[in-house]
Structure formats: C-alpha cells, structure tokens
Design an enzyme around this catalytic site. Structure first.
Site, short mmCIF file in Angstrom:
data_model
loop_
_atom_site.label_atom_id
_atom_site.label_comp_id
_atom_site.label_asym_id
_atom_site.label_seq_id
_atom_site.Cartn_x
_atom_site.Cartn_y
_atom_site.Cartn_z
N HIS A 268 0.84 -1.21 0.00
CA HIS A 268 0.00 0.00 0.00
C HIS A 268 0.88 1.26 0.00
O HIS A 268 0.72 2.14 -0.86
CB HIS A 268 -0.91 -0.02 1.24
CG HIS A 268 -1.85 1.14 1.34
ND1 HIS A 268 -3.17 1.07 0.97
CD2 HIS A 268 -1.66 2.42 1.77
CE1 HIS A 268 -3.75 2.25 1.17
NE2 HIS A 268 -2.86 3.09 1.66
N GLU A 269 1.79 1.33 0.94
CA GLU A 269 2.62 2.54 1.06
C GLU A 269 3.56 2.68 -0.14
O GLU A 269 3.80 3.80 -0.61
CB GLU A 269 3.39 2.56 2.38
CG GLU A 269 2.50 2.55 3.64
CD GLU A 269 1.43 3.64 3.67
OE1 GLU A 269 1.65 4.72 3.08
OE2 GLU A 269 0.35 3.41 4.27
N HIS A 272 1.66 4.39 -2.80
CA HIS A 272 1.67 5.85 -2.59
C HIS A 272 3.01 6.43 -3.03
O HIS A 272 3.08 7.47 -3.68
CB HIS A 272 1.49 6.19 -1.11
CG HIS A 272 0.07 6.16 -0.62
ND1 HIS A 272 -0.92 6.93 -1.17
CD2 HIS A 272 -0.52 5.47 0.41
CE1 HIS A 272 -2.07 6.72 -0.51
NE2 HIS A 272 -1.85 5.85 0.45
N GLU A 298 -4.84 7.78 -2.98
CA GLU A 298 -5.30 6.51 -2.44
C GLU A 298 -5.59 5.51 -3.56
O GLU A 298 -5.48 4.30 -3.36
CB GLU A 298 -6.53 6.77 -1.57
CG GLU A 298 -6.90 5.67 -0.61
CD GLU A 298 -5.89 5.40 0.50
OE1 GLU A 298 -4.94 6.19 0.69
OE2 GLU A 298 -6.04 4.36 1.16
CO CO Z 1 -3.25 5.20 1.94
#
Ligand code: CO
Length: 506
Positions: A268-269, A272, A298
């Site tokens: 997830h990170e 980003h 997101e």
């Molecule tokens: Co996020």
C-alpha cells in the site's frame, strides 16, 4: 526577459523555499513517528508549531498575494505555459483558502484540535461518548465557520471536502456513493450469508520479523520503488512521506504471528510512494510535483495493494518465494489457500481492520454521518444512535460500545471533515484506472503473474504521476479512461474476484 517572466521566476523561487519548509516539517514528523525518543515530544511539538507558523505567514503574505495578482492578470496568465499556469492556478487556490481565514479562528482551531484529540483518546478508552460530545460540537461549529469564511454555493461541506479532494462537489459524491451503496450492500450480504470463510487462525504461526522486513523490501523493489530515493522503516500507523525530490520514505508494521499486516501495508505505502517518485524532477519543489487529490493518491496505493497484491496472479509468481522465507507456517499450503486467506470478507466493527469489500460500507456510513453533522441533519448528541443504525443497515451488526462505533476514529477529533470519502473515491478511481491499464497493456495480467510489475508502474507514471496537479481528478479520469468516475468498474471487479473466491455467482 520580460517583466512577468521575472515575476514568475521570483514566484517559483518563493514557492520552492516554502516547499523546503514544509519538507522540513515532514522530516520532523517522520522522525516523530519512527525514531524519536518519547521524551522528545514537547520540544518537537514546539519546533513543529514554529515552522508551521512561518510557513503559514509566507503563504498568506503580501509578497505571495502580489505575485499571484500579477501572474493572474489575464494577458500575463495567457502567456504562461501549461506547467506555469498549473503552479499559478493551484497556488492561488491554496492562497485564497488560507487568506480568507481570520488568524483568530486558525489559532482557536489549532488549540481545540489538541484538546479535542486528548479528550477523544480518553473517551475512546472509557467508551464514553458524552465526555467527547462537547468537543465534537465545538469542532463542528468551528468547521462550519471555516466553511462560511471560505464560501460555498451548495453546502458547507463543499469547502471542507475541497481541502482534500479539490474541485469535487459534495452533491456529486452523494449521488455516486448512493448508487454505489445500493449495488454494494447486496453483494456484501450474499458473501456474508452464503460464502464460506476459511479459519483466520489457520495460517498464523511463526513469521520472524527480520524475514518479514527482508520480504517487504523485496516486494517494494519488485514494484519499482527506488531505495536510492527512499527507505523503509517501522511505524505504528504506516504512512508515506516525501522529504524532498529523491527522498520518498515508506513505513510498515509487523505482527510476528501474521505476515499480512506487513505485506499489505508495505505494498500500500509503496503504491503511494511510486506516485511521489513518479513526478518529473524538473518540477520538484513546485505544485507540478504534487498529487491532484487524496482520492487519487489513495487510488495508487489501493490498486497496488488490492488489485495487484491480493490477486491470485501476483501470488502465483511470488508465493514460492514467500514459502521459502517462511517454510514453517506455509510449507504444504497451496497458493489458492493462501490467496483465500488474504481475501477473507467478513463484517467487522473496526474500519482499519476491514477487508476491501466491507471497507467501503464503513466509509459510506462516515460520509453520511459527517455530511449530516455539518449540514445540521444529525445532532451531535444523536451521533451514536445514527451510527449504530447505519451499521445495522449496511453490515448487519451493531456495536455494543461506542469505542467500537462512533468513537473509533481520530479524524473528527482533529476536525478532518471531508477526509473519509477520499478512501472510497480511491477504490473507485483505482478500479477504473486498472480497467483502463488492462486495455492499454493487453499482457498486463500475464505480466503480473510472471512478476513483471514495471509495465504497470510505467503506465501509471505516464498517465497519472507525471501530470502532478496539471489536471483536476475529473479531467484526468475523463482523459485517461474516456468517462467520468463510474462505480460499476469497482462493482464488476468485486463481483468477479469474490464470486470466484467464494464460488458464488454474484
Ligand atoms: Co493510503
């Protein structure tokens, strides 16, 4: 060199200095969440407040106002190129928001935030909504004042939302979310009523932390995350932060018994971070090297985490490596079983622990709650009842205590009204973009199941990252996918993926 070229250069020089200050604030914050000793908190808060103050003064300064007035004159503005226009337009938007807020109100908000957050921590511990209610009421009142100062046509929620999702209107989100809700609720119901879940505990076991960290690094690098322009550390609440061009840091968290938190927080990170690492170096320090919205940010993390990182294809390639890292709990477990384990759908009270299907119902509920609170349709005193009713309606469960319900999130205590919808917007944008990426890269599924993740990163760079703030979320979505935001892409994705996992025709 003409005069307005000089004005533009001076303006950009000033903006880049401001970016240096905000990146320094980011570094202090990164340190606070990773390595700072506990007793450093007071001095750190003081440093942060001083830098924040300096930055705010510069953003609303007469100097900034002067640059913007000059550069916005139509004959000057029209002579700028698209990148320059973007920087002027977006800085003007930020300036006008900030300059409209009386400094008394800004100070009052800042001090209420810290009091209110403290009160929230205690109220959540004791599950005592009444203790938090006065702070919530005051916060709503101040946020409504913020909205009045900034101005709006339709609803006071608009200017609050605009802080996180620029150029997006509440009424548009209301209509897309209500359509989305009506399509999602029956899907969730069928999975819950008819789907058979595997035992959560089944693959838990001994997952040594050093190996989890090594595997996290491996996967982030496979995605194309550049460790020469970043690093991976541990944090209680994982986040990504940009310290400057060439320094985009990610964090993750570990559970010795369960590899899933580290795996998916890292992916997830890193998603980003790829966005931030994908801006063009010539724009570093300007708004052309910033994301267009939180929802779009997101969308990047969730596409990588869920559409790629929780797909069977991805694990067909990476699961044998994972088994080598963790032979104890995983040897003899087939990839289909592991894939089901990372995609268990079940209703739960706590948003941050929810799966990708039910997660959105938690967000839809919060969006309905906070528009109701800001628009005056929900009385703060009735928030717990309103919350519980919606939980029952959407997820079929009712929390027994408010700490598992209306008190669970920190956001409202900090006045972050307008933030929650960006999570679900992220999922919707992600599905729509991913659908387009599949069309544009016919081999995409095969690439992913062969461990070739760079074509997707390149596609995202080319279509999303490199544009910075040049387009609004709406413009970019239409430009890349040929249509406005459409919830059907996400619904189709869920039905196909979970229909297969649960053996249901959804
Ligand atoms: Co996020």
């Amino acid at each position: 060199m003409s005069d307005h070229n000089k004005t533009y250069d001076d303006f950009i020089g000033f903006m880049k200095e401001n970016t240096c200050i905000s990146r320094s604030i980011a570094l202090l914050d990164w340190d606070q969440q990773t390595y700072m000793p506990p007793n450093g908190i007071e001095a750190r808060a003081a440093s942060q407040a001083v830098l924040q103050g300096i930055l705010h003064e510069r953003v609303v300064s007469e100097r900034m106002g002067g640059y913007l007035r000059e550069l916005s004159r139509s004959e000057v503005y029209e002579s700028l190129d698209e990148f320059q226009k973007t920087n002027v337009r977006e800085m003007k938007r930020l300036y006008e928001r900030e300059v409209k807020l009386p400094s008394e109100l800004v100070k009052e908000l800042a001090s209420l935030q810290s009091l209110s957050q403290n009160a929230w921590v205690k109220a959540r511990q004791d599950s005592d909504f009444k203790a938090f209610q006065p702070y919530l009421e005051k916060m709503i009142e101040l946020k409504k004042q913020v909205a009045e100062h900034i101005g709006y046509e339709d609803t006071p929620y608009d200017p609050l939302l605009d802080e996180y999702e620029p150029y997006t209107l509440t009424r548009d989100i209301k209509s897309i979310f209500s359509r989305f809700r009506d399509k999602l609720v029956p899907v969730v119901r069928r999975i819950i009523d008819e789907g058979e879940n595997m035992d959560e505990e089944r693959l838990k076991g001994d997952y040594p932390l050093d190996k989890q960290e090594a595997f996290s690094r491996f996967i982030a690098a496979e995605m194309g995350y550049d460790f020469n322009s970043g690093r991976l550390d541990k944090a209680a609440h994982p986040f990504t932060t940009t310290i400057g061009g060439g320094d985009v840091r990610i964090t993750t968290r570990y559970d010795e018994r369960d590899p899933r938190p580290a795996l998916f927080a890292t992916i997830h990170e890193a998603g980003h971070a790829l966005y931030e690492q994908g801006f063009l170096p010539e724009h570093y320090g300007t708004l052309m090297a910033e994301s267009i919205s939180l929802g779009y940010h997101e969308s990047q993390s969730r596409m990588w985490e869920n559409m790629v990182g929780r797909s069977l294809g991805f694990w067909k390639h990476y699961y044998p490596s994972l088994q080598e890292y963790f032979p104890g709990p995983l040897s003899g477990v087939d990839v289909e079983t592991f894939h089901r384990w990372v995609n268990i759908v079940k209703p739960s009270f706590i948003r941050v622990e929810a799966d990708e299907v039910t997660y959105n119902l938690h967000i839809l509920l919060r969006f309905e709650m906070e528009t109701g609170l800001i628009e005056g349709d929900i009385d703060p005193g009735e928030a717990p009842e309103a919350w519980n009713e919606k939980m029952e309606k959407y997820l079929g469960i009712t929390p027994e205590k408010d700490s598992d319900g209306v008190l669970q999130d920190v956001h409202w205590s900090l006045g972050l009204f307008g933030y929650f919808p960006t999570y679900t917007l992220g999922n919707l944008y992600a599905a729509q973009l991913f659908n387009q990426a599949r069309k544009d890269i016919p081999s995409l599924d095969e690439d992913i199941s062969s461990g070739r993740l760079l074509p997707l990163r390149e596609w995202l760079r080319e279509n999303v990252h490199k544009h910075g703030m040049r387009y609004t979320a709406k413009e970019l979505t239409e430009m890349v996918t040929g249509e406005g935001l459409n919830e059907d892409h996400f619904i189709r994705y869920l039905k196909s993926k979970y229909g297969e996992i649960y053996g249901l025709s959804l």
